[in-house]
Design a protein around this motif. Structure first.
Motif, PDB file in Angstrom:
ATOM      1  N   GLN A   1       0.825  -1.218   0.000  1.00  0.00           N
ATOM      2  CA  GLN A   1       0.000   0.000   0.000  1.00  0.00           C
ATOM      3  C   GLN A   1       0.854   1.259   0.000  1.00  0.00           C
TER       4      GLN A   1
ATOM      5  N   LEU B   1       0.562   3.376  -4.606  1.00  0.00           N
ATOM      6  CA  LEU B   1      -0.662   3.757  -5.319  1.00  0.00           C
ATOM      7  C   LEU B   1      -0.481   5.033  -6.133  1.00  0.00           C
TER       8      LEU B   1
ATOM      9  N   GLY C   1      -1.620  -4.728  -1.937  1.00  0.00           N
ATOM     10  CA  GLY C   1      -2.485  -3.553  -1.797  1.00  0.00           C
ATOM     11  C   GLY C   1      -2.031  -2.346  -2.572  1.00  0.00           C
ATOM     12  N   ASN C   2      -1.469  -2.541  -3.765  1.00  0.00           N
ATOM     13  CA  ASN C   2      -0.993  -1.414  -4.559  1.00  0.00           C
ATOM     14  C   ASN C   2      -1.792  -1.169  -5.834  1.00  0.00           C
ATOM     15  N   GLY C   3      -2.922  -1.847  -5.962  1.00  0.00           N
ATOM     16  CA  GLY C   3      -3.753  -1.637  -7.152  1.00  0.00           C
ATOM     17  C   GLY C   3      -3.096  -2.071  -8.446  1.00  0.00           C
TER      18      GLY C   3
ATOM     19  N   ASN D   1      -3.997  -8.761  -2.670  1.00  0.00           N
ATOM     20  CA  ASN D   1      -4.835  -7.555  -2.578  1.00  0.00           C
ATOM     21  C   ASN D   1      -4.465  -6.496  -3.610  1.00  0.00           C
TER      22      ASN D   1
HETATM   23  C1  LIG Z   1      -6.199  -3.769   0.144  1.00  0.00           C
HETATM   24  O1  LIG Z   1      -5.618  -2.664  -0.532  1.00  0.00           O
HETATM   25  C2  LIG Z   1      -6.318  -1.448  -0.415  1.00  0.00           C
HETATM   26  C3  LIG Z   1      -5.575  -0.426  -1.223  1.00  0.00           C
HETATM   27  O2  LIG Z   1      -5.410  -0.874  -2.553  1.00  0.00           O
HETATM   28  C4  LIG Z   1      -6.441  -1.043   1.049  1.00  0.00           C
HETATM   29  O3  LIG Z   1      -7.191   0.129   1.171  1.00  0.00           O
HETATM   30  C5  LIG Z   1      -7.074  -2.176   1.846  1.00  0.00           C
HETATM   31  O4  LIG Z   1      -7.077  -1.855   3.218  1.00  0.00           O
HETATM   32  C6  LIG Z   1      -6.319  -3.471   1.627  1.00  0.00           C
HETATM   33  N1  LIG Z   1      -7.018  -4.564   2.275  1.00  0.00           N
HETATM   34  C7  LIG Z   1      -6.396  -5.408   3.100  1.00  0.00           C
HETATM   35  C8  LIG Z   1      -7.248  -6.471   3.708  1.00  0.00           C
HETATM   36  O5  LIG Z   1      -5.203  -5.311   3.333  1.00  0.00           O
END
Ligand SMILES: *[C@@H]1O[C@H](CO)[C@@H](O)[C@H](O)[C@H]1NC(C)=O
Ligand SMILES: *[C@@H]1O[C@H](CO)[C@@H](O)[C@H](O)[C@H]1NC(C)=O
Ligand SMILES: *[C@@H]1O[C@H](CO)[C@@H](O)[C@H](O)[C@H]1NC(C)=O
Length: 218
Positions: free
Chosen positions: A31, A34, A57-59, A79
């Motif tokens: 994350q 982004l 979590g980096n799209g 994610n």
């Molecule tokens: C998944 O990634 C998004 C950002 O792309 C973030 O906001 C979200 O919290 C993440 N979810 C988890 C479960 O880590």
């Protein structure tokens, strides 16, 4: 030796940002990318000999192929926004510099259509490469995802049954068209008889003279 930059939305990442840490083995950029693209990442990771890279979590919509340091052993892509991996991306993973890489792909919106076949075949061939393969879920198409599955299936089933009934009805109509024609003719005859009866009676009632003159004069 590891570095944690996770959960810090990075606005810039200079080429050679980690030049001072040649012994860096684990880099956590969950994350964090982004606001960046793949290119700054590639520049920053060049010449590093990372073993583990976390990019959850980096799209990301595709494998950051050009950015992956040679000899990387673990890549966390959970994610992200991956719908699958293309044959080209798989070929890059099979090439020597990344041939030992393990990928974590959980929590990506996989699209379970024909385009996913190369990835499935690739995972089947070498299951060690995706350790969390069992946690993968389809996000699309809709009928394959989550709980609406059953509902959609039952609607589809209902539709098929209705269509079958319709087809059978049409077939009966078609096969029985002579009978139906006869039946229609009979109906028409009957109607005509009735109408003629009315006609006759009507004439009889209103014009007794003609009726008495010829009862069969219709
Ligand atoms: C998944 O990634 C998004 C950002 O792309 C973030 O906001 C979200 O919290 C993440 N979810 C988890 C479960 O880590
Ligand atoms: C990578 O290493 C080469 C020499 O091994 C050097 O010329 C180059 O500048 C380095 N690149 C970065 C971004 O550190
Ligand atoms: C399966 O993996 C082996 C090596 O593990 C490789 O040589 C072979 O080409 C792969 N086959 C397919 C269909 O990917």
């Amino acid at each position: 030796p590891g570095s944690r930059l996770a959960h810090n939305p990075l606005r810039a990442l200079a080429a050679g940002a980690f030049r001072g840490c040649p012994r860096l083995r684990t880099l956590k950029l969950n994350q964090a990318l982004l606001l960046l693209g793949e290119e700054p990442l590639a520049g920053a990771l060049r010449n590093l000999s990372l073993r583990r890279l976390e990019l959850a979590g980096n799209g990301l919509r595709a494998l950051p192929g050009g950015a992956l340091p040679e000899g990387l052993e673990e890549l966390d892509l959970r994610n992200n926004s991956l719908q699958g991996l293309s044959p080209e991306e798989l070929a890059r993973l099979d090439a020597a510099p990344l041939g030992g890489l393990q990928l974590y792909l959980g929590s990506n919106p996989l699209r379970c259509d024909c385009a996913l076949r190369p990835l499935l075949g690739w995972m089947r061939n070498a299951s060690w490469r995706v350790p969390d393969a069992r946690s993968l879920r389809c996000a699309a198409p809709r009928e394959l995802s989550g709980s609406p599955e059953l509902e959609t299936a039952s609607y589809v089933f209902f539709g098929i049954v209705l269509a079958l009934i319709g087809v059978i009805f049409l077939m009966v109509l078609y096969l029985n068209r002579r009978g139906i024609k006869r039946w229609l003719n009979n109906l028409r005859e009957a109607c005509r008889d009735q109408m003629e009866g009315y006609h006759y009676r009507y004439e009889q009632d209103t014009d007794p003279r003609r009726a008495s003159a010829s009862p069969s004069g219709l």
